[in-house]
Design a protein around this motif. Structure first.
Motif, PDB file in Angstrom:
ATOM      1  N   GLY A 135       0.749  -1.267  -0.026  1.00  0.00           N
ATOM      2  CA  GLY A 135       0.052  -0.212  -0.096  1.00  0.00           C
ATOM      3  C   GLY A 135       0.799   1.165  -0.190  1.00  0.00           C
ATOM      4  O   GLY A 135       2.151   1.205   0.136  1.00  0.00           O
ATOM      5  N   PRO A 136       0.179   2.557   0.099  1.00  0.00           N
ATOM      6  CA  PRO A 136       0.948   3.504   0.133  1.00  0.00           C
ATOM      7  C   PRO A 136       1.929   3.776   1.154  1.00  0.00           C
ATOM      8  O   PRO A 136       2.898   4.689   0.806  1.00  0.00           O
ATOM      9  N   ILE A 137       1.784   3.195   2.149  1.00  0.00           N
ATOM     10  CA  ILE A 137       2.708   3.797   3.433  1.00  0.00           C
ATOM     11  C   ILE A 137       4.091   3.194   3.417  1.00  0.00           C
ATOM     12  O   ILE A 137       5.120   3.674   3.152  1.00  0.00           O
ATOM     13  N   ALA A 138       4.247   1.804   2.702  1.00  0.00           N
ATOM     14  CA  ALA A 138       5.353   1.262   2.221  1.00  0.00           C
ATOM     15  C   ALA A 138       5.986   2.058   1.018  1.00  0.00           C
ATOM     16  O   ALA A 138       7.297   2.289   1.258  1.00  0.00           O
ATOM     17  N   ALA A 139       4.976   2.671   0.393  1.00  0.00           N
ATOM     18  CA  ALA A 139       5.790   3.408  -0.835  1.00  0.00           C
ATOM     19  C   ALA A 139       6.517   4.659  -0.145  1.00  0.00           C
ATOM     20  O   ALA A 139       7.603   5.122  -0.643  1.00  0.00           O
ATOM     21  N   ILE A 140       5.591   5.470   0.469  1.00  0.00           N
ATOM     22  CA  ILE A 140       6.066   6.497   1.134  1.00  0.00           C
ATOM     23  C   ILE A 140       7.312   6.558   2.039  1.00  0.00           C
ATOM     24  O   ILE A 140       8.287   7.209   1.841  1.00  0.00           O
ATOM     25  N   ILE A 141       7.557   5.248   2.733  1.00  0.00           N
ATOM     26  CA  ILE A 141       8.789   5.016   3.477  1.00  0.00           C
ATOM     27  C   ILE A 141       9.937   4.861   2.605  1.00  0.00           C
ATOM     28  O   ILE A 141      10.860   5.610   2.871  1.00  0.00           O
ATOM     29  N   ALA A 142       9.677   4.015   1.398  1.00  0.00           N
ATOM     30  CA  ALA A 142      10.757   3.849   0.664  1.00  0.00           C
ATOM     31  C   ALA A 142      11.193   4.933  -0.178  1.00  0.00           C
ATOM     32  O   ALA A 142      12.280   5.448  -0.208  1.00  0.00           O
ATOM     33  N   ILE A 143      10.501   5.699  -0.533  1.00  0.00           N
ATOM     34  CA  ILE A 143      10.746   7.087  -1.505  1.00  0.00           C
ATOM     35  C   ILE A 143      11.193   8.118  -0.688  1.00  0.00           C
ATOM     36  O   ILE A 143      12.142   8.577  -0.820  1.00  0.00           O
ATOM     37  N   GLY A 144      10.821   8.289   0.702  1.00  0.00           N
ATOM     38  CA  GLY A 144      11.106   9.161   1.522  1.00  0.00           C
ATOM     39  C   GLY A 144      12.485   8.866   2.119  1.00  0.00           C
ATOM     40  O   GLY A 144      13.207   9.744   2.049  1.00  0.00           O
ATOM     41  N   LEU A 145      12.936   7.671   2.336  1.00  0.00           N
ATOM     42  CA  LEU A 145      14.377   7.156   2.670  1.00  0.00           C
ATOM     43  C   LEU A 145      15.189   7.638   1.489  1.00  0.00           C
ATOM     44  O   LEU A 145      16.376   8.045   1.601  1.00  0.00           O
ATOM     45  N   HIS A 146      14.764   7.124   0.316  1.00  0.00           N
ATOM     46  CA  HIS A 146      15.758   7.281  -0.785  1.00  0.00           C
ATOM     47  C   HIS A 146      15.936   8.968  -1.041  1.00  0.00           C
ATOM     48  O   HIS A 146      16.898   9.392  -1.515  1.00  0.00           O
ATOM     49  N   SER A 147      14.909   9.699  -0.691  1.00  0.00           N
ATOM     50  CA  SER A 147      14.971  11.080  -1.082  1.00  0.00           C
ATOM     51  C   SER A 147      15.822  11.901  -0.002  1.00  0.00           C
ATOM     52  O   SER A 147      16.502  12.752  -0.409  1.00  0.00           O
ATOM     53  N   ILE A 148      16.132  11.320   1.324  1.00  0.00           N
ATOM     54  CA  ILE A 148      16.926  11.861   2.159  1.00  0.00           C
ATOM     55  C   ILE A 148      18.223  11.673   1.931  1.00  0.00           C
ATOM     56  O   ILE A 148      19.158  12.596   1.963  1.00  0.00           O
ATOM     57  N   GLY A 149      18.550  10.651   1.471  1.00  0.00           N
ATOM     58  CA  GLY A 149      19.981  10.486   0.835  1.00  0.00           C
ATOM     59  C   GLY A 149      20.302  10.930  -0.410  1.00  0.00           C
ATOM     60  O   GLY A 149      21.328  11.591  -0.385  1.00  0.00           O
ATOM     61  N   ALA A 150      19.506  11.219  -1.579  1.00  0.00           N
ATOM     62  CA  ALA A 150      19.555  11.905  -2.712  1.00  0.00           C
ATOM     63  C   ALA A 150      19.655  13.399  -2.340  1.00  0.00           C
ATOM     64  O   ALA A 150      20.567  14.051  -2.990  1.00  0.00           O
ATOM     65  N   LEU A 151      18.738  13.997  -1.700  1.00  0.00           N
ATOM     66  CA  LEU A 151      18.756  15.299  -1.455  1.00  0.00           C
ATOM     67  C   LEU A 151      19.728  15.824  -0.654  1.00  0.00           C
ATOM     68  O   LEU A 151      20.218  17.031  -0.738  1.00  0.00           O
ATOM     69  N   GLY A 152      19.917  14.837   0.495  1.00  0.00           N
ATOM     70  CA  GLY A 152      21.127  15.255   1.175  1.00  0.00           C
ATOM     71  C   GLY A 152      22.369  15.605   0.693  1.00  0.00           C
ATOM     72  O   GLY A 152      23.170  16.349   0.827  1.00  0.00           O
ATOM     73  N   LYS A 153      22.802  14.453  -0.393  1.00  0.00           N
ATOM     74  CA  LYS A 153      24.063  14.902  -1.041  1.00  0.00           C
ATOM     75  C   LYS A 153      24.073  16.088  -2.072  1.00  0.00           C
ATOM     76  O   LYS A 153      24.884  16.737  -1.845  1.00  0.00           O
ATOM     77  N   LEU A 154      22.819  16.374  -2.551  1.00  0.00           N
ATOM     78  CA  LEU A 154      22.794  17.561  -3.428  1.00  0.00           C
ATOM     79  C   LEU A 154      22.912  18.811  -2.590  1.00  0.00           C
ATOM     80  O   LEU A 154      23.689  19.800  -2.736  1.00  0.00           O
ATOM     81  N   PHE A 155      22.219  18.713  -1.319  1.00  0.00           N
ATOM     82  CA  PHE A 155      22.375  19.828  -0.411  1.00  0.00           C
ATOM     83  C   PHE A 155      23.615  20.044   0.184  1.00  0.00           C
ATOM     84  O   PHE A 155      24.060  21.381   0.213  1.00  0.00           O
ATOM     85  N   TYR A 156      24.371  19.207   0.349  1.00  0.00           N
ATOM     86  CA  TYR A 156      25.758  19.390   1.233  1.00  0.00           C
ATOM     87  C   TYR A 156      26.642  19.949   0.233  1.00  0.00           C
ATOM     88  O   TYR A 156      27.770  20.583   0.520  1.00  0.00           O
ATOM     89  N   GLU A 157      26.581  19.480  -1.046  1.00  0.00           N
ATOM     90  CA  GLU A 157      27.445  20.016  -2.245  1.00  0.00           C
ATOM     91  C   GLU A 157      27.181  21.660  -2.371  1.00  0.00           C
ATOM     92  O   GLU A 157      27.966  22.107  -2.583  1.00  0.00           O
ATOM     93  N   ILE A 158      25.840  21.774  -2.012  1.00  0.00           N
ATOM     94  CA  ILE A 158      25.625  23.343  -2.428  1.00  0.00           C
ATOM     95  C   ILE A 158      26.386  24.062  -1.082  1.00  0.00           C
ATOM     96  O   ILE A 158      26.820  25.110  -1.236  1.00  0.00           O
TER      97      ILE A 158
END
Length: 318
Positions: A182-205
């Motif tokens: 269901g959507p909860i598992a999808a939110i957790i999965a995409i949210g965790l991946h977004s933390i890693g992806a956005l975190g890398k972009l942000f700290y390079e800025i």
């Protein structure tokens, strides 16, 4: 030896060096293409062996699925999209368009596919929000020039690398076993991946900001949180928002893919429609998905230009 002779020798040496470098690049290109072709041939041979010799036999029929994708009545695509009854409905699931209506009040309803698309977009928005909330503080800790402690920086960087090391669909499969599909598992999965992806972009800025405001606040005794809040965050926030909007576009696509494996939303219905050979429903879903992603792309591009400025896009194009 005259200066003209020296200049001529230097020019010749540069030309020879450039020619050697060009020849080396051509050699690497030929080797790379050769290895790619060899890998393709080997993979096709393996596929043929794994399919008992039917891979090459069935290869000419690879586009046969398009025959069932073309509906007998093209108006059924619009009927499927807006849950309108079809003259072809004989009680089968292929043309039972009105059964999917989501009634809101009286006879007013939301078409089924629009409701599923809203679910998919909501998964993407919530996941991106989770990613942004955690990635912002992590990015300041992970930045070499702003970190409160080198050891803490190392831990945070490794943690963000771990989060983005696995595709969202793998993480979703893991959490689906814990919290069900269901959507909860999808939110957790995409949210965790977004933390890693956005975190890398942000700290390079963060590692490329102007340090003078930071040094000024440090000189008057400001602590780390105060320096981040008043000196660093105002510099990087427009770029943070720009990358976050870009991430929303990516997450809409990711939530569609995860939906196909039980994450809810439009992806799950699209998978079922394709597997059952429902041409009108499949085309309606593909059309709605295309229009939604196009509108999100256009809106986020417009908003990024407003946040970052038109000049940044002109410089990037140049």
């Amino acid at each position: 030896m005259t200066s003209a002779t020296l200049h001529s020798d230097a020019t010749r040496q540069q030309a020879d060096a450039w020619q050697r470098q060009t020849s080396l690049r051509r050699l690497y290109t030929v080797l790379g293409v050769g290895l790619l072709l060899a890998a393709m041939v080997a993979s096709m041979w393996f596929a043929d062996e794994a399919n008992a010799g039917h891979f090459f036999e069935r290869l000419p029929h690879i586009l046969d699925f398009l025959s069932w994708l073309v509906p007998k009545d093209w108006n059924d695509v619009w009927r499927a999209l807006f849950d309108i009854a079809s003259p072809s409905d004989k009680g089968t699931q292929e043309f039972n368009f009105p059964l999917g209506r989501v009634y809101i009040w009286g006879d007013f309803y939301i078409p089924e596919y629009f409701e599923l698309m809203l679910t998919t977009v909501n998964v993407a928005l919530v996941s991106t929000f989770i990613g942004f909330v955690f990635a912002v503080p992590f990015s300041f800790i992970a930045a070499r020039n702003l970190t409160p402690h080198p050891a803490l920086r190392l831990v945070v960087k490794r943690f963000m690398e771990l989060l983005r090391a696995f595709p969202e669909i793998v993480i979703a499969g893991l959490f689906a076993a814990i919290v069900s599909t269901g959507p909860i598992a999808a939110i957790i999965a995409i949210g965790l991946h977004s933390i890693g992806a956005l975190g890398k972009l942000f700290y390079e800025i963060n590692e490329n900001i102007d340090m003078r405001p930071e040094e000024g606040l440090r000189a008057v005794g400001a602590n780390w949180f105060e320096r981040v809040r008043f000196a660093d965050l105002p510099q990087v926030l427009p770029n943070f928002m720009s990358y976050t909007l870009l991430r929303i576009e990516i997450n809409v696509r990711a939530s569609t893919i995860i939906g196909a494996v039980g994450g809810g939303g439009i992806g799950e219905e699209l998978k079922l429609s394709i597997s059952r050979g429902f041409g009108a429903k499949t085309l309606a879903l593909v059309l709605l998905l295309f229009v939604t992603i196009f509108l999100i792309d256009q809106f986020s591009a417009w908003l990024r230009r407003k946040l970052v400025g038109e000049q940044a896009f002109l410089m990037g194009a140049g």
